[in-house]
Design a protein around this motif. Structure first.
Motif, PDB file in Angstrom:
ATOM      1  N   CYS A  40      12.050  16.473  11.325  1.00  0.00           N
ATOM      2  CA  CYS A  40      12.585  15.224  11.875  1.00  0.00           C
ATOM      3  C   CYS A  40      13.932  15.414  12.338  1.00  0.00           C
ATOM      4  O   CYS A  40      14.339  14.344  13.314  1.00  0.00           O
TER       5      CYS A  40
ATOM      6  N   HIS B  40      11.896  16.331   6.526  1.00  0.00           N
ATOM      7  CA  HIS B  40      13.072  15.568   6.694  1.00  0.00           C
ATOM      8  C   HIS B  40      14.383  16.666   6.704  1.00  0.00           C
ATOM      9  O   HIS B  40      15.430  16.403   7.453  1.00  0.00           O
TER      10      HIS B  40
ATOM     11  N   ASP C 189       7.781   6.332   3.199  1.00  0.00           N
ATOM     12  CA  ASP C 189       8.445   6.527   4.465  1.00  0.00           C
ATOM     13  C   ASP C 189       7.968   5.098   5.243  1.00  0.00           C
ATOM     14  O   ASP C 189       6.926   5.024   5.555  1.00  0.00           O
TER      15      ASP C 189
ATOM     16  N   GLY D 120       4.524   1.740   4.573  1.00  0.00           N
ATOM     17  CA  GLY D 120       5.837   2.706   3.939  1.00  0.00           C
ATOM     18  C   GLY D 120       5.838   1.798   2.538  1.00  0.00           C
ATOM     19  O   GLY D 120       5.674   0.804   2.324  1.00  0.00           O
TER      20      GLY D 120
ATOM     21  N   SER E 200      14.854   2.161   7.131  1.00  0.00           N
ATOM     22  CA  SER E 200      14.346   3.109   6.217  1.00  0.00           C
ATOM     23  C   SER E 200      13.602   2.469   4.706  1.00  0.00           C
ATOM     24  O   SER E 200      14.434   1.606   4.343  1.00  0.00           O
TER      25      SER E 200
ATOM     26  N   THR F 256      11.382  11.399  -0.591  1.00  0.00           N
ATOM     27  CA  THR F 256      11.074  10.201  -1.576  1.00  0.00           C
ATOM     28  C   THR F 256      10.189  10.581  -2.830  1.00  0.00           C
ATOM     29  O   THR F 256      10.010   9.604  -3.430  1.00  0.00           O
TER      30      THR F 256
ATOM     31  N   ARG G 106      13.598   3.832   1.982  1.00  0.00           N
ATOM     32  CA  ARG G 106      14.409   4.572   0.813  1.00  0.00           C
ATOM     33  C   ARG G 106      14.735   3.610  -0.165  1.00  0.00           C
ATOM     34  O   ARG G 106      15.643   2.883   0.002  1.00  0.00           O
TER      35      ARG G 106
END
Ligand code: SF4
Lengths: 474, 214
Positions: free
Chosen positions: A408, A64, A129, A144, B86, A37, B88
């Motif tokens: 992960c 990840h 995250d 996150g 998530s 990310t 994202r």
């Protein structure tokens, strides 16, 4: 004026100002980054000709996409190699500490922060995250953020947020044998719903929570997001301080430890703090929980029956029906005896040393069922090394588990560790969404590490409490 | 370069709709993780809802994002807890790059809604009945015009105007064109340092102010 919660206190002492859009601007004490990310955020920074405000308060790891077996560079997977190289370039150009695999400190971002003692009470911690909530176990305010917010934090070391309400979740009583933190949080999510926490931060309290070690508290805070809450925390106490005292940060600096400890002691929720909501759950009634569906809220006790969608609230029926079709389960059955093909012991929820110990305890003297592909993916290189010092790796490998490197892995199937076709997995991770473990027909049953171990040796979902004890000669 | 005045106001979004039914649609469904092995967001649009849209042999499955009549749509209409899972930002980025400018739904996961705001995409909410009515109207009128007035918190379609909710901070940010928080926050260096200096665990309060022109 009402007395304050930890959330109120940490918020107030990190608040820079209220922005014209009504959000508060908060100073960020620790910014954790990983390879998936952050690259776009560095790109945005460059586009705007901005610099990283506080490289010293930023810490990077790779988790990840990193392979968990062959880690020679360049990585075999080109996309993974490209992401790794991009992260390396970004951290090197501004001087951000990076726990790459050569340091022996690499691991899942939510495992390494606490492990090194950089996660501390009374801090604000952000990471791109959603499971950043994990760090709340230390009494930090941790959440996150999205990539645009990562850009904000890189550029200003601050983030814009609205203050949430606080729900206290009190888990009373004593947990039964083989009932773990994972079972507690799955019970909470089942009770309050996957969106029950929207608009809230969860404060976990009560005897059953306080009696947990830091790892258990992390498992609980980790899955706050599965309950819709962006952050969750436990007030710091002696258990917290004991953990911190032994970490890299404080090992050789008892003075700083004492100094900060008085701050940590001051930020816990006041005795008479006011909450927007309080929920009480009897911990002694919780049994090992497994999921039957495709959201983490679709869990049941191992002896309970899978619900009839008709019996659920209107807005849950459709999801439940589709989930049962995907999982191939029927109302009225229990999950006991559900065949599994894969046992995955890993993820930021449950891949710390006590998790591996507890699972090894069950594996010892047994063998993985012939129909099962089983793997252990420790949460960090340090967890892996510590487990090896205790000989846990031998217990696992002798039983037929694959003993892998930290990352992960099959929690989200971004590297090569993936479910294939419609394989069913017993997983110690946190998400059973369709496609989550790398195959869109794959089926994930969430459970505690002990339950994963039990499923691995029997080839089916099994009540770990019923598994006959194996006598092992010392 | 990061002058707040350059950020456009998003007071209005107008266009045709596309309904995606179902509660708890998570970001893994919106953009499967395997498409995240990228270092920019460019090109994510074609992977929006990929596993819902294509089978193993890449044959098209039934999904609104595949349907001809919705290819020009820009207002997505969804049900409850959309965007959970998530964090994202790839999820809203994929939707935006597919062509979505605004989303109306029963409820949204917080991080998702925040990510949308950072892209200037409003997430308006209404009760399930209102949403379902709108979704079926779109199915009957794929070319029909939908107009979202962010400031007034209304949606107008089919000659009627209905009330929706847009979170107060989001509304203000969109309407006043102050949703780009980097620019907003970067001008507060002194206050940032003052806050940092008062925190016992921060050893040095200085922030690198960057080369922005303010
Ligand atoms: S282990 Fe799973 S949940 Fe945790 S950070 Fe990695 S992908 Fe996310």
């Amino acid at each position: 004026m009402s007395e304050r919660t930890l959330y109120d206190k940490v918020w107030e002492n990190h608040k820079v100002t209220t922005l014209p859009n009504g959000q508060d601007q908060l100073f960020v004490g620790l910014h954790l980054i990983h390879e998936v990310t952050s690259p776009q955020a560095f790109g945005m920074l460059q586009e705007r000709d901005l610099e990283v405000a506080r490289p010293d308060l930023t810490h990077a790891t790779v988790d990840h996409i990193v392979p968990t077996s062959d880690r020679d560079r360049p990585f075999e997977n080109e996309a993974a190699e490209e992401m790794m190289a991009e992260l390396e370039e970004n951290v090197r150009s501004v001087g951000i500490e990076f726990d790459d695999p050569t340091t022996g400190k690499q691991g899942i971002v939510h495992v390494i922060g606490p492990e090194q003692g950089i996660t501390q009470p009374g801090m604000t911690i952000v990471c791109g995250d959603s499971h950043t909530s994990t760090h709340g176990a230390f009494g930090a305010l941790a959440f996150g953020i999205g990539t645009s917010q990562i850009r904000d934090v890189l550029a200003t070391q601050t983030v814009a947020m609205e203050k949430k309400k606080v729900r206290k979740i009190e888990v009373t009583g004593e947990l039964g044998d083989d009932v773990t933190a994972k079972d507690v949080i799955l019970t909470i999510i089942r009770r309050l719903g996957t969106d029950g926490g929207v608009g809230y931060v969860y404060e976990y309290a009560g005897e059953a929570i306080e009696s947990l070690g830091m790892e258990g508290r992390m498992s609980i805070c980790n899955m706050s997001i599965e309950g819709g809450a962006r952050a969750g925390y436990v007030n710091p106490d002696e258990t917290t301080y004991e953990w911190l005292e032994g970490t890299d940060e404080f090992e050789d600096d008892p003075e700083r430890f004492e100094e900060l400890k008085s701050y940590w002691e001051s930020i816990g929720s006041d005795e008479d703090a006011e909450y927007d909501d309080v929920v009480t759950i009897d911990g002694s009634e919780i049994e090992p929980v497994v999921t039957w569906g495709t959201t983490p809220g679709q869990g049941i006790g191992i002896t309970e029956e899978i619900p009839d969608p008709e019996s659920l609230p209107d807005d849950k029926q459709d999801t439940a029906r589709r989930a049962q079709e995907h999982m191939r389960v029927a109302p009225g059955d229990t999950m006991e005896g559900y065949d599994i093909d894969v046992a995955f012991l890993g993820s930021c929820t449950n891949a710390r040393l006590p998790d591996l110990r507890a699972a090894a305890e069950i594996i010892r003297g047994r063998a993985v069922d012939d129909s099962v592909r089983a793997m252990v993916v420790p949460g960090s290189q340090r967890v892996k090394a510590a487990a090896e010092r205790e000989g846990l790796d031998e217990i696992f490998t002798e039983a037929g588990f694959d003993w892998r490197d930290a990352g992960c892995s099959m929690c989200l199937g971004m590297n090569d560790d993936q479910l294939v076709g419609d394989e069913a997995s017993a997983s110690s991770s946190n998400r059973n969404f369709v496609g989550r473990q790398g195959s869109k027909d794959g089926r994930t049953v969430l459970m505690s590490p002990q339950m994963v171990a039990a499923a691995a040796v029997t080839g089916e979902v099994t009540d770990v409490r019923e598994l006959p004890k194996v006598e092992v000669k010392a | 370069m990061s002058d707040p005045k350059e950020i456009p106001s998003v007071a209005h979004v107008e266009g045709s709709g596309i309904p995606v039914h179902g509660n708890d649609i998570d970001t893994d469904q919106i953009i499967p993780a395997r498409f995240m092995k990228v270092v920019t967001f460019d090109g994510l649009g074609e992977f929006a809802f990929f596993d819902q849209r294509f089978d193993d042999e890449d044959n098209e499955k039934e999904h609104p994002f595949n349907e001809e009549q919705y290819q020009d749509a820009n207002v997505l209409v969804v049900n409850a807890n959309f965007g959970c899972g998530s964090s994202r930002e790839h999820a809203p980025q994929a939707l935006v790059r597919w062509g979505i400018d605004a989303i109306i739904g029963e409820s949204f996961a917080e991080i998702f809604a925040g990510n949308c705001l950072a892209l200037g995409v409003p997430t308006a909410t209404a009760d399930s009945e209102t949403i379902e009515t709108l979704q079926s109207w779109i199915e009957d009128n794929p070319d029909g015009d939908i107009e979202i007035d962010v400031a007034a918190e209304t949606v107008t379609y089919d000659g009627r105007t209905i009330d929706v909710d847009v979170d107060e901070a989001q509304r203000k940010a969109l309407v006043d064109g102050i949703w780009d928080t980097t620019a907003l926050m970067n001008s507060n260096t002194e206050s940032i340092e003052r806050t940092a200096a008062a925190l016992p665990y921060v050893e040095n309060p200085k922030v690198q102010t960057g080369r922005s022109d303010d």
